[in-house]
Scaffold this motif. Structure first.
Motif, PDB file in Angstrom:
ATOM      1  N   LEU A   1       0.835  -1.201   0.000  1.00 41.87           N
ATOM      2  CA  LEU A   1       0.000   0.000   0.000  1.00 41.87           C
ATOM      3  C   LEU A   1       0.874   1.257   0.000  1.00 41.87           C
ATOM      4  CD1 LEU A   1      -2.991   0.950   0.226  1.00 41.87           C
ATOM      5  CD2 LEU A   1      -2.655   0.976   2.701  1.00 41.87           C
ATOM      6  N   THR A   2       0.662   2.167  -0.984  1.00 39.47           N
ATOM      7  CA  THR A   2       1.492   3.368  -1.080  1.00 39.47           C
ATOM      8  C   THR A   2       0.752   4.663  -0.768  1.00 39.47           C
ATOM      9  OG1 THR A   2       1.082   3.535  -3.457  1.00 39.47           O
ATOM     10  CG2 THR A   2       3.064   2.326  -2.758  1.00 39.47           C
ATOM     11  N   SER A   3      -0.562   4.683  -0.948  1.00 36.92           N
ATOM     12  CA  SER A   3      -1.326   5.882  -0.602  1.00 36.92           C
ATOM     13  C   SER A   3      -2.754   5.499  -0.239  1.00 36.92           C
ATOM     14  CB  SER A   3      -1.329   6.892  -1.748  1.00 36.92           C
ATOM     15  OG  SER A   3      -2.092   6.424  -2.834  1.00 36.92           O
ATOM     16  N   VAL A   4      -3.381   6.384   0.526  1.00 38.90           N
ATOM     17  CA  VAL A   4      -4.748   6.158   0.987  1.00 38.90           C
ATOM     18  C   VAL A   4      -5.504   7.477   0.862  1.00 38.90           C
ATOM     19  CG1 VAL A   4      -6.186   5.627   3.003  1.00 38.90           C
ATOM     20  CG2 VAL A   4      -4.074   4.364   2.624  1.00 38.90           C
ATOM     21  N   THR A   5      -6.717   7.406   0.340  1.00 47.07           N
ATOM     22  CA  THR A   5      -7.588   8.577   0.281  1.00 47.07           C
ATOM     23  C   THR A   5      -8.758   8.336   1.221  1.00 47.07           C
ATOM     24  OG1 THR A   5      -6.960   9.055  -1.991  1.00 47.07           O
ATOM     25  CG2 THR A   5      -9.011  10.041  -1.199  1.00 47.07           C
ATOM     26  N   ILE A   6      -8.936   9.241   2.170  1.00 45.82           N
ATOM     27  CA  ILE A   6     -10.019   9.142   3.134  1.00 45.82           C
ATOM     28  C   ILE A   6     -11.163  10.039   2.657  1.00 45.82           C
ATOM     29  CG2 ILE A   6     -10.719   9.439   5.544  1.00 45.82           C
ATOM     30  CD1 ILE A   6      -8.462   7.371   5.233  1.00 45.82           C
ATOM     31  N   PRO A   7     -12.317   9.468   2.331  1.00 43.74           N
ATOM     32  CA  PRO A   7     -13.441  10.293   1.859  1.00 43.74           C
ATOM     33  C   PRO A   7     -14.076  11.093   2.997  1.00 43.74           C
ATOM     34  CG  PRO A   7     -14.090   7.991   1.974  1.00 43.74           C
ATOM     35  CD  PRO A   7     -12.633   8.042   2.333  1.00 43.74           C
ATOM     36  N   ASP A   8     -14.791  12.138   2.629  1.00 43.85           N
ATOM     37  CA  ASP A   8     -15.445  13.005   3.605  1.00 43.85           C
ATOM     38  C   ASP A   8     -16.494  12.275   4.433  1.00 43.85           C
ATOM     39  OD1 ASP A   8     -13.882  15.069   2.746  1.00 43.85           O
ATOM     40  OD2 ASP A   8     -15.443  16.057   1.581  1.00 43.85           O
ATOM     41  N   SER A   9     -17.004  11.166   3.955  1.00 43.43           N
ATOM     42  CA  SER A   9     -18.044  10.426   4.673  1.00 43.43           C
ATOM     43  C   SER A   9     -17.523   9.700   5.913  1.00 43.43           C
ATOM     44  CB  SER A   9     -18.716   9.407   3.743  1.00 43.43           C
ATOM     45  OG  SER A   9     -17.746   8.494   3.258  1.00 43.43           O
ATOM     46  N   VAL A  10     -16.197   9.524   6.042  1.00 39.20           N
ATOM     47  CA  VAL A  10     -15.612   8.820   7.184  1.00 39.20           C
ATOM     48  C   VAL A  10     -15.710   9.706   8.421  1.00 39.20           C
ATOM     49  CG1 VAL A  10     -13.465   7.896   8.164  1.00 39.20           C
ATOM     50  CG2 VAL A  10     -14.070   7.406   5.792  1.00 39.20           C
ATOM     51  N   LYS A  11     -16.252   9.140   9.501  1.00 35.43           N
ATOM     52  CA  LYS A  11     -16.428   9.879  10.762  1.00 35.43           C
ATOM     53  C   LYS A  11     -15.366   9.527  11.799  1.00 35.43           C
ATOM     54  CE  LYS A  11     -20.474  11.724   9.609  1.00 35.43           C
ATOM     55  NZ  LYS A  11     -20.262  12.456   8.401  1.00 35.43           N
ATOM     56  N   THR A  12     -14.924   8.265  11.806  1.00 34.01           N
ATOM     57  CA  THR A  12     -13.921   7.827  12.782  1.00 34.01           C
ATOM     58  C   THR A  12     -12.945   6.860  12.120  1.00 34.01           C
ATOM     59  OG1 THR A  12     -15.241   5.936  13.516  1.00 34.01           O
ATOM     60  CG2 THR A  12     -15.535   8.003  14.740  1.00 34.01           C
ATOM     61  N   ILE A  13     -11.772   6.761  12.722  1.00 32.40           N
ATOM     62  CA  ILE A  13     -10.753   5.803  12.297  1.00 32.40           C
ATOM     63  C   ILE A  13     -10.208   5.178  13.569  1.00 32.40           C
ATOM     64  CG2 ILE A  13      -8.528   5.496  11.156  1.00 32.40           C
ATOM     65  CD1 ILE A  13      -9.191   7.960   9.456  1.00 32.40           C
ATOM     66  N   GLY A  14     -10.214   3.872  13.653  1.00 30.29           N
ATOM     67  CA  GLY A  14      -9.767   3.160  14.850  1.00 30.29           C
ATOM     68  C   GLY A  14      -8.254   3.151  14.996  1.00 30.29           C
TER      69      GLY A  14
ATOM     70  N   CYS B   1       2.351  -0.830   7.324  1.00 37.88           N
ATOM     71  CA  CYS B   1       2.217  -0.510   5.895  1.00 37.88           C
ATOM     72  C   CYS B   1       3.455   0.310   5.528  1.00 37.88           C
ATOM     73  CB  CYS B   1       0.923   0.268   5.631  1.00 37.88           C
ATOM     74  SG  CYS B   1      -0.570  -0.679   5.945  1.00 37.88           S
ATOM     75  N   PHE B   2       4.587  -0.353   5.418  1.00 36.04           N
ATOM     76  CA  PHE B   2       5.880   0.312   5.306  1.00 36.04           C
ATOM     77  C   PHE B   2       6.066   1.145   4.044  1.00 36.04           C
ATOM     78  CE2 PHE B   2       6.839  -3.541   7.917  1.00 36.04           C
ATOM     79  CZ  PHE B   2       6.972  -2.862   9.110  1.00 36.04           C
ATOM     80  N   LYS B   3       5.346   0.858   2.979  1.00 34.64           N
ATOM     81  CA  LYS B   3       5.481   1.618   1.733  1.00 34.64           C
ATOM     82  C   LYS B   3       4.491   2.779   1.645  1.00 34.64           C
ATOM     83  CE  LYS B   3       7.500  -2.084  -0.947  1.00 34.64           C
ATOM     84  NZ  LYS B   3       7.387  -2.935  -2.137  1.00 34.64           N
ATOM     85  N   LEU B   4       3.662   2.923   2.660  1.00 39.07           N
ATOM     86  CA  LEU B   4       2.672   3.997   2.676  1.00 39.07           C
ATOM     87  C   LEU B   4       3.381   5.345   2.764  1.00 39.07           C
ATOM     88  CD1 LEU B   4      -0.307   4.826   2.774  1.00 39.07           C
ATOM     89  CD2 LEU B   4      -0.242   4.471   5.243  1.00 39.07           C
ATOM     90  N   GLY B   5       3.181   6.192   1.759  1.00 35.35           N
ATOM     91  CA  GLY B   5       3.871   7.478   1.713  1.00 35.35           C
ATOM     92  C   GLY B   5       2.964   8.687   1.761  1.00 35.35           C
TER      93      GLY B   5
END
Length: 169
Positions: free
Chosen positions: A7-20, A27-31
Motif C-alpha cells: 500500500l502506497t497511498s490512501v484517500t479518506i473520503p469526507d463520509s468517514v467519521k472515525t478511524i480506529g 504498511c511500510f510503503k505507505l507514503g
C-alpha cells in the motif's frame, strides 16, 4: 489495512467519521494520505487534534505538524526507518505505545508543552541514545522507555511527580 505491505497511498473520503487504532500498522510503503483528516504534508491523519496514523515511506526524520495536541496510541509504532522525531510546542500528550518498536529511532526532541508520556510510549526504541524530558512533563508512564538498550543519558524535568513501574527497565 494492517500489514498491507504494498500500500502506497490512501484517500479518506469526507463520509468517514472515525478511524480506529492501528489502521495502517506495518504498511511500510505507505507514503501519503489524501482527503479528509490528512495533514498538509500528507504524512499523517489528524482527527480533532489527535495524530492517528503516520505514512512512513522514505522518511528518516519527522516533525509533528502544527495543530496536533496528542500523538495517538500506536500512531508511529513499528516505524523502523524513523531516526529522528521532533515533537513541537502544542503537543500535550504522547499516548500509549505511540513510538513503540521504532528500533532505529536515535533522537527524540520533546517540546515544552508535553505533560504526559504514557505507558510503553518509547518502549523497544533500541537505538535511542539520550532523552531530555522537559519541565512541562508531570507523568512518565509504566514501561515508557522499556528495552531502550542504547539509552545512556536521561534528563528528567523538575515537575515530574509520577514515574510508572519499570519506566526505564
Amino acid at each position: 489495512f494492517q500489514m498491507c505491505y504494498a500500500l502506497t497511498s490512501v484517500t479518506i473520503p469526507d463520509s468517514v467519521k472515525t478511524i480506529g487504532e492501528q489502521p495502517f500498522h506495518k504498511c511500510f510503503k505507505l507514503g501519503a494520505f489524501n482527503g479528509k483528516y490528512a495533514t498538509v504534508d500528507k504524512r499523517c491523519l489528524v482527527i480533532d487534534g489527535v495524530l492517528n496514523s503516520y505514512a512512513p515511506a522514505g522518511q528518516t526524520e519527522y516533525t509533528i505538524p502544527e495543530g496536533v495536541t496528542t500523538i495517538g496510541a500506536y500512531s508511529f509504532e513499528g516505524t523502523y526507518g524513523l531516526v529522528k522525531i521532533t515533537i513541537p510546542k502544542g503537543v500535550t500528550l504522547i499516548d500509549d505505545r505511540a513510538f513503540e518498536d521504532c528500533t532505529n529511532l536515535k533522537s527524540v526532541i520533546i517540546g515544552p508543552s508535553v505533560k504526559k508520556i504514557s505507558a510503553y510510549a518509547f518502549s523497544q526504541c533500541k537505538a535511542l541514545l539520550e532523552i531530555t524530558i522537559p519541565d512541562s512533563v508531570t507523568s512518565i508512564g509504566r514501561y515508557a522507555f522499556d528495552l531502550c538498550s542504547a539509552l545512556i543519558s536521561v534528563a528528567i524535568g523538575n515537575n515530574v511527580t509520577s514515574i510508572g513501574n519499570n519506566a526505564f527497565d
